[in-house]
Design a protein around this motif. Sequence first.
Motif, PDB file in Angstrom:
ATOM      1  N   LYS A  58       0.689  -1.508  -0.576  1.00 39.10           N
ATOM      2  CA  LYS A  58      -0.334   0.421  -0.327  1.00 39.10           C
ATOM      3  C   LYS A  58       1.229   1.063  -0.466  1.00 39.10           C
ATOM      4  O   LYS A  58       2.111   1.671   0.914  1.00 39.10           O
ATOM      5  CB  LYS A  58      -1.067  -0.256   1.482  1.00 39.10           C
ATOM      6  N   LEU A  59       0.307   2.518  -0.300  1.00 36.82           N
ATOM      7  CA  LEU A  59       0.741   3.380  -0.726  1.00 36.82           C
ATOM      8  C   LEU A  59       0.845   4.103   0.058  1.00 36.82           C
ATOM      9  O   LEU A  59      -0.096   4.622   1.356  1.00 36.82           O
ATOM     10  CB  LEU A  59       0.655   4.120  -1.807  1.00 36.82           C
ATOM     11  N   GLU A  60       1.427   4.826   0.977  1.00 30.68           N
ATOM     12  CA  GLU A  60       1.603   4.863   2.981  1.00 30.68           C
ATOM     13  C   GLU A  60       2.899   5.235   3.628  1.00 30.68           C
ATOM     14  O   GLU A  60       3.841   4.260   3.057  1.00 30.68           O
ATOM     15  CB  GLU A  60       0.849   4.293   3.383  1.00 30.68           C
ATOM     16  N   THR A  61       3.000   6.385   4.616  1.00 28.29           N
ATOM     17  CA  THR A  61       4.052   6.860   4.696  1.00 28.29           C
ATOM     18  C   THR A  61       3.984   7.702   5.747  1.00 28.29           C
ATOM     19  O   THR A  61       2.828   7.757   6.111  1.00 28.29           O
ATOM     20  CB  THR A  61       4.520   7.508   3.925  1.00 28.29           C
ATOM     21  N   ASP A  62       5.115   7.552   6.472  1.00 32.72           N
ATOM     22  CA  ASP A  62       4.744   9.017   7.709  1.00 32.72           C
ATOM     23  C   ASP A  62       4.506  10.236   7.576  1.00 32.72           C
ATOM     24  O   ASP A  62       5.087  11.525   6.986  1.00 32.72           O
ATOM     25  CB  ASP A  62       6.268   9.059   8.733  1.00 32.72           C
ATOM     26  N   LEU A  63       2.827  10.375   7.334  1.00 34.77           N
ATOM     27  CA  LEU A  63       2.317  11.550   7.164  1.00 34.77           C
ATOM     28  C   LEU A  63       2.519  13.031   8.021  1.00 34.77           C
ATOM     29  O   LEU A  63       2.750  13.934   6.915  1.00 34.77           O
ATOM     30  CB  LEU A  63       0.567  11.602   7.322  1.00 34.77           C
ATOM     31  N   LYS A  64       3.066  13.163   8.500  1.00 32.17           N
ATOM     32  CA  LYS A  64       3.562  14.020   8.709  1.00 32.17           C
ATOM     33  C   LYS A  64       4.628  14.932   8.721  1.00 32.17           C
ATOM     34  O   LYS A  64       5.222  16.041   8.417  1.00 32.17           O
ATOM     35  CB  LYS A  64       4.150  13.922  10.638  1.00 32.17           C
ATOM     36  N   GLU A  65       5.712  14.212   7.795  1.00 28.60           N
ATOM     37  CA  GLU A  65       6.671  14.378   6.963  1.00 28.60           C
ATOM     38  C   GLU A  65       5.876  15.222   5.790  1.00 28.60           C
ATOM     39  O   GLU A  65       6.627  16.448   4.929  1.00 28.60           O
ATOM     40  CB  GLU A  65       7.540  13.664   6.455  1.00 28.60           C
ATOM     41  N   LEU A  66       4.677  15.094   5.173  1.00 29.41           N
ATOM     42  CA  LEU A  66       3.872  16.011   4.298  1.00 29.41           C
ATOM     43  C   LEU A  66       2.711  16.875   4.696  1.00 29.41           C
ATOM     44  O   LEU A  66       2.323  17.458   4.186  1.00 29.41           O
ATOM     45  CB  LEU A  66       3.499  14.493   2.998  1.00 29.41           C
ATOM     46  N   GLY A  67       2.397  16.315   6.093  1.00 29.92           N
ATOM     47  CA  GLY A  67       1.704  17.346   6.360  1.00 29.92           C
ATOM     48  C   GLY A  67       0.581  17.429   5.876  1.00 29.92           C
ATOM     49  O   GLY A  67      -0.607  18.299   5.524  1.00 29.92           O
ATOM     50  N   VAL A  68      -0.001  16.388   5.148  1.00 32.03           N
ATOM     51  CA  VAL A  68      -1.741  15.628   4.820  1.00 32.03           C
ATOM     52  C   VAL A  68      -2.225  14.360   6.447  1.00 32.03           C
ATOM     53  O   VAL A  68      -1.461  14.055   6.675  1.00 32.03           O
ATOM     54  CB  VAL A  68      -1.166  15.684   3.053  1.00 32.03           C
TER      55      VAL A  68
END
Length: 277
Positions: A58-68
């Motif tokens: 799945k396309l996912e990551t630490d969303l804090k890095e992207l702010g979304v």
Amino acid sequence: MERRYASHPSQVKQFDTERLRQEFHIPKLFTPDALELVLTHEDRMIIGGAAPVNSDVKLETDLKELGVEYFLERRELGVINVGGPGIILVDGTAYDLERKDCLYIGMGSKEVIFRSKEAANPAKFYLNSAPAHKEFPTAKTTLAEAESGAMGSIENSNERTIHRFIHESGIQSSQLVMGMTQLKSGSMWNTMPAHVHPRRMEAYMYFDLPEDAIVIHLMGEPSETRHIVMRNEEAVISPSWSIHSGAGTNNYTFIWSMAGDNKKYADMDAVSMKALK
């Protein structure tokens, strides 16, 4: 997700081989049943790979890095399959991708899942993601459908075919430009004479290389060139001030992707062969 910072050309002049590789070389893209991502501060491009074998990725990551709240909330994604046949599910809609097919996934897509059709011949999805300011529809193109053109000559060791997937007259995007160049047998040089495009960064991913083959990737300011040794299925980050060229021990294929101020494939500043040092 690994983070890479932007570098000033005056700093890069001082880098040794190890430091050059730490800053610009991406050696690991395809880990079985995992997602590999590198965020570079060069135009906030994300470079990576998804390699589903026995399970979906799945396309996912630490969303804090992207702010979304989800990966593509304010981003777009280009994908080229360099492995066996695969499937990409975008918010429940399935897209079949054969080897060297491309899928563009627009901003606002909430769920992206990568899947292989055969564990014995798994797909390898190479990914490029750039920030987006406008939503464009998800679209697929095959290698046969891409806008393609022959360039170079065997006399200059650069006979090749350039395939444009995501560009101003192809699949539409907010700012991502993406395509692929295939060198013919007997050819080894790419992007020479060299150029820079100060309005856009670029990334290369080399593949179709035998295990014992290499590409010497040239980078740096035209008057301060450096090199990075590349092997099969490895990527390299090219800042907007840097040339991006290479010569291999045999022919190869590479995927190029750009992000920046425009989508014009031909927007580049040529570098005279006499200016290279």
